[in-house]
Design a protein around this motif. Structure first.
Motif, mmCIF file in Angstrom:
data_model
loop_
_atom_site.group_PDB
_atom_site.id
_atom_site.type_symbol
_atom_site.label_atom_id
_atom_site.label_comp_id
_atom_site.label_asym_id
_atom_site.label_seq_id
_atom_site.Cartn_x
_atom_site.Cartn_y
_atom_site.Cartn_z
ATOM 1 N N HIS A 1 39.674 32.908 31.030
ATOM 2 C CA HIS A 1 39.508 31.554 31.554
ATOM 3 C C HIS A 1 38.052 31.094 31.622
ATOM 4 N N CYS B 1 30.929 31.676 38.591
ATOM 5 C CA CYS B 1 31.032 32.789 37.630
ATOM 6 C C CYS B 1 29.735 33.587 37.584
ATOM 7 N N TYR C 1 38.932 37.308 37.582
ATOM 8 C CA TYR C 1 39.831 37.295 36.418
ATOM 9 C C TYR C 1 40.635 36.009 36.355
ATOM 10 N N GLY C 2 41.136 35.565 37.501
ATOM 11 C CA GLY C 2 41.918 34.334 37.535
ATOM 12 C C GLY C 2 43.403 34.586 37.340
ATOM 13 N N SER D 1 38.061 38.064 31.666
ATOM 14 C CA SER D 1 38.879 36.884 31.968
ATOM 15 C C SER D 1 39.068 35.993 30.743
#
Length: 463
Positions: free
Chosen positions: A132, A112, A94-95, A130
């Motif tokens: 990002h 990823c 997710y970051g 996510s």
């Protein structure tokens, strides 16, 4: 652990001058089962020896904190891709929860791809949720075996190659086909008509799809989803004119934002904007935030929502940036402060003055162009503590002034002063034992190494 010892430890954990041996000692700390203070794994510029300790830390909380750090290099975080804990891998996927919109925290595409094929479903879900993901990775999902991944790709329709679009339109999964049809319907009236029969997609199809006139007339007559219909690029001109005088103010506002209108016609429509901020902006401006022509049309418009949308672009040329900086619209100023690297100082100060304590004010104050010189003379004796705090930013502020502000009645001002390296050492040592100041004192880069070590000792961090 005594509360102010814990606060001082948190401060030391984020102190940019913390020597590597003390950092390693802190990272090895288990925190009573909670891991080291979370600022330690989230620091910028961690040395390789510290990264190695985090990656092998027995407490997954430390690895989660590093996985979600907005300051660590994406390539460093990516080394957690094989972590044994699904919680850590999901956090990596997710970051960061939030970060500076001016900075990128996207993981490399190959990392990823591995996370998307993770055996744990929570990791795959976190990645697809996510915010990002790099555009190149999103486009690569068009041929992925997971239908959820192909749906993500279909939502980035304009970035896909023709053969990828065709494959998604004929995908074996019905949900993927529907999302793909929503992307293609702006070019295909037949697909639009099909989507109009699906309650889940009808409004969006009306907003963006190529319409048969009969379908448009039916929705006007039935008064269904009129605000969405009013945005449709293929809406016949006579129906645009009819909706421009619709009794519903939201419908008239939607018509006023149509890209083909000239300024005279646009501003002749009776609409009200007020403080409305449409989140991610007007769609045709949002899609053209790097297009000079789109930016010029929006930024020079008299329509507040178009100007507010243009202010989200970091690509504004200097003349449009200064034009928007003069429109005296708080929403425009907030957007410039968050998104543009060259926002004028006076705009940043107005955002700070108006919105102290909010995210926009924090973004303004941390902006590289936020003023510094002259703040001590202007604000050291200001009646508002939030302004007295700004005096600490001034390079000309003296140690005597910084010490005075460290005793200020307003806690935020005291904390800012205590964190400043010009604070006299005797006061800095004293502040380490004051509960509301201990964290700021611990983070002060002028704190001597022996005092940092003493903080670790008092907090029970093993040597």
């Amino acid at each position: 652990m005594v509360a102010f010892h814990a606060s001082a430890l948190d401060g030391v954990a984020r102190n940019p001058a913390l020597p590597t041996p003390l950092l390693l000692r802190l990272l090895a700390f288990d925190g009573g089962g909670d891991g080291p203070p979370r600022y330690a794994p989230q620091r910028a510029g961690l040395p390789e020896s510290a990264v190695a300790v985090i990656l092998a830390h027995p407490n997954p909380g430390a690895r989660v904190d590093f996985a979600m750090s907005k300051l660590a290099e994406p390539a460093q975080r990516a080394r957690l891709v094989d972590d044994p804990s699904p919680k850590v891998r999901a956090a990596l996927a997710y970051g960061p929860e939030w970060g500076d919109p001016r900075a990128s925290v996207a993981l490399p595409d190959d990392v990823c791809a591995r996370l998307l094929d993770d055996p744990d479903p929570s990791v795959r879900t976190a990645l697809l949720d996510s915010p990002h993901l790099a555009p190149s990775f999103v486009a690569s999902l068009a041929t992925h075996h997971d239908p959820a991944a192909r749906q993500v790709a279909a939502r980035a329709w304009e970035k896909l190659a023709p053969d990828e679009r065709l494959a998604l339109l004929t995908d074996p999964d019905p949900e993927v086909r529907r999302v793909a049809a929503l992307g293609q319907c702006r070019r295909d009236a037949h697909l639009t008509a099909e989507l109009l029969r699906d309650p889940q997609f009808a409004a969006e199809a009306l907003r963006r799809g190529l319409l048969h006139r009969a379908d448009a007339e039916r929705h006007v007559a039935e008064r269904t989803h009129l605000a969405a219909l009013a945005e449709n690029p293929s809406l016949p001109a006579d129906l645009v004119e009819r909706l421009a005088v619709d009794p519903d103010e939201g419908v008239r506002l939607a018509v006023s934002l149509r890209p083909e209108l000239d300024e005279t016609r646009r501003m002749a429509i009776d609409f009200t904007v007020g403080d409305l901020d449409r989140g991610d902006g007007v769609h045709w401006v949002r899609e053209g935030l790097a297009d000079p022509e789109v930016l010029r049309r929006a930024a020079t418009s008299a329509h507040p929502l178009l100007r507010r949308s243009a202010a989200r672009s970091p690509h504004l040329p200097p003349d449009l940036l200064h034009l928007l900086a003069r429109v005296e619209d708080p929403v425009v100023e907030n957007r410039l402060g968050i998104h543009h690297p060259d926002t004028p100082e006076e705009v940043l100060m107005r955002v700070y003055a108006r919105l102290g304590g909010t995210f926009s004010a924090w973004m303004a104050e941390t902006h590289p162009r936020f003023p510094r010189e002259g703040l001590a003379a202007r604000y050291a004796d200001h009646p508002d503590g939030n302004y007295r705090r700004l005096a600490v930013r001034d390079p000309a502020a003296t140690p005597t002034l910084i010490e005075r502000l460290s005793h200020d009645p307003t806690v935020w001002t005291r904390q800012a002063a205590v964190g400043d390296p010009r604070l006299p050492l005797h006061r800095l040592r004293e502040a380490l034992h004051v509960p509301e100041l201990a964290s700021s004192a611990g983070a002060n880069p002028a704190l001597p190494e022996d005092e940092m070590a003493a903080v670790l000792n008092r907090a029970g961090v093993p040597a």
